[in-house]
Design an enzyme around this catalytic site. Sequence first.
Site, short mmCIF file in Angstrom:
data_model
loop_
_atom_site.label_atom_id
_atom_site.label_comp_id
_atom_site.label_asym_id
_atom_site.label_seq_id
_atom_site.Cartn_x
_atom_site.Cartn_y
_atom_site.Cartn_z
N ASP A 182 20.23 36.78 40.09
CA ASP A 182 19.79 37.43 38.60
C ASP A 182 19.79 38.95 38.79
O ASP A 182 18.77 39.28 39.67
CB ASP A 182 18.75 36.67 37.99
CG ASP A 182 19.08 35.18 37.61
OD1 ASP A 182 19.88 35.01 36.97
OD2 ASP A 182 18.08 34.54 38.18
N ASP A 196 20.22 38.25 46.18
CA ASP A 196 19.46 37.67 44.85
C ASP A 196 20.53 37.31 43.93
O ASP A 196 21.53 37.78 44.22
CB ASP A 196 18.51 38.44 44.27
CG ASP A 196 17.65 37.58 43.13
OD1 ASP A 196 17.71 36.48 42.88
OD2 ASP A 196 17.13 38.29 42.21
#
Length: 562
Positions: free
Chosen positions: A126, A124
């Site tokens: 963030d 991912d």
Amino acid sequence: MPTLFLPLSYLLRNQEGFKRLFTHFKYLHTRSGIWTVNTSSTPWISKSALVSRRREVPVGQLTARNMCTSSSGDKTSWLWSVYNETKQQTQDLIPVISKNFVNPDTIFANNQMSLQDIEIYGFDYDYTLAFYSSHLHTLIFNIARDILIQEHRYPEGLREYDYIPNFVIRGLHYDVQKALLMKIDAFHYIQLGTVYRGLNPVPEKEVIAMYEGSHVPLEIMSDFYGKQFMDIFSLPEMTLLSCVSDYFMKHNIDYEPVHLYKDVKEAIGDVHVRGIMYRAVEADIEKYICYAEQTHAVLRKLSKNGKKMFLITNSPFDFVDRGMNYIVGKDWRDLFDVVIVQADKPGFFNDRRKPFRRVTDKGVLLWDRIHHLEKGQIYKQGNLYEFLRLTGWRGSKVLYFGDHIYSDLADLTLKHGWRTGAIIPELRKEIKIMNTEEYVHTMTWLQALTGLLEHMQVHRDSASQMVIQQWINEREEMRLRTKDIFNAQFGSLFRTYHNPTYFTRRLSRFADIYMASLSCLLNYDLQHTFYPRRTPLQHESPIWPEQTSTGPLVNIRDLQEH
């Protein structure tokens, strides 16, 4: 992990420390309500070690039955003598336990996994590749608060409220109907003392009356509650909900909690959807992004060792590109075999209908059909099933890292057999707290006192019960103190008073490994196998000999014979 249930690698090297620890647990252990001291199998225990030095008590069996003939004063003195001796035994353990600190940069395993088997690493963006400073939460709170005022016609007085750092923690549940924020444990029990309406705690009696106890059935958690805040981005959302509720209550404004929840959720969503947050971060990236060097080092290490890498994020390309340029450099795309933006997780993992679209460097969406996922290209949306078909990256050779237990990890574990790694930034802070002298001392004595209460409750006479009630009061004060050490309102992310939190239960189920940040990977070579610690079940011995760094398993009997 309970403080006394520590790895024995240090204690087994320190024989005297281990003997004291073993003696302590043997002292607190009972069978059929009978206290037993077997000095023949533990020759280092003195015959007076486990009884008061002020009164002669025969060593052997101390039972409720042979205390019944004693006067109330003698029994009270005896209980306090056992209490004092237990406390002294505990204090003797502190120096040994205090030297066995946990390294905050450790990777912890829920399931055995070898990096040697991992060929593809996914990420991912963030709070996985990019870590943000606390300024970002303040930014989100302020923008969403202003949207409520300007677009949803909320009172101007809300501008008096600023973001409150450390007011909330992740993993909390929100009762949409009652506007209550609370922490729930792995067994669906509310942790009393952690229920908040606005910025104020709700009294325990009121909570029990509202819920007819403190247990929350599964169907109510699924439907009635509507929301569990598992995302780090949800911290400003929870704080804004609390502040708006606080304002309404202070000004005696009658409001509908469901509308408040939906309006705040929409305002927070607008901060992301409209790109307001993205533009602010891009304009002052050094203020908002941190940990850049460590992330870069991890990616370079994986690339150098021939690992394939991919990125699947919900963030837009411009935002990711600006951040990765700062973290890694302009050639960051060369490190990744596939880059997917605006993926719409968790829908990406379940919805087969959305095809991939290629995005140009200028952000233009192309209409052509995608037959291959090419390195150096950027793709938008899509779905995991199409991803698997185009790449062939299936099963346990894939390890995916993310910070959201549900959106990032759950479906990959349950449906696709990928390995998963949870990034839990709060972990580093909590471990540092657990390593403090205050925490070690408090938790060690709390566990010893709990054991004492468990075994001494058989004394039902009024004099004994008065003593035991004092111990119960002391235990409750210590439980509150350990909660406040982590967070004054809600305590630890990982525990209620003694049970795992609902968050921890989900973490244990959906993450093979977990760590504070990707930088922890720098401490391990790519042949390393992670083994979950064999923590004892309730019916098992509280101490498990384990392999030391110098040799095979050490047998407790061998230690006893010395």
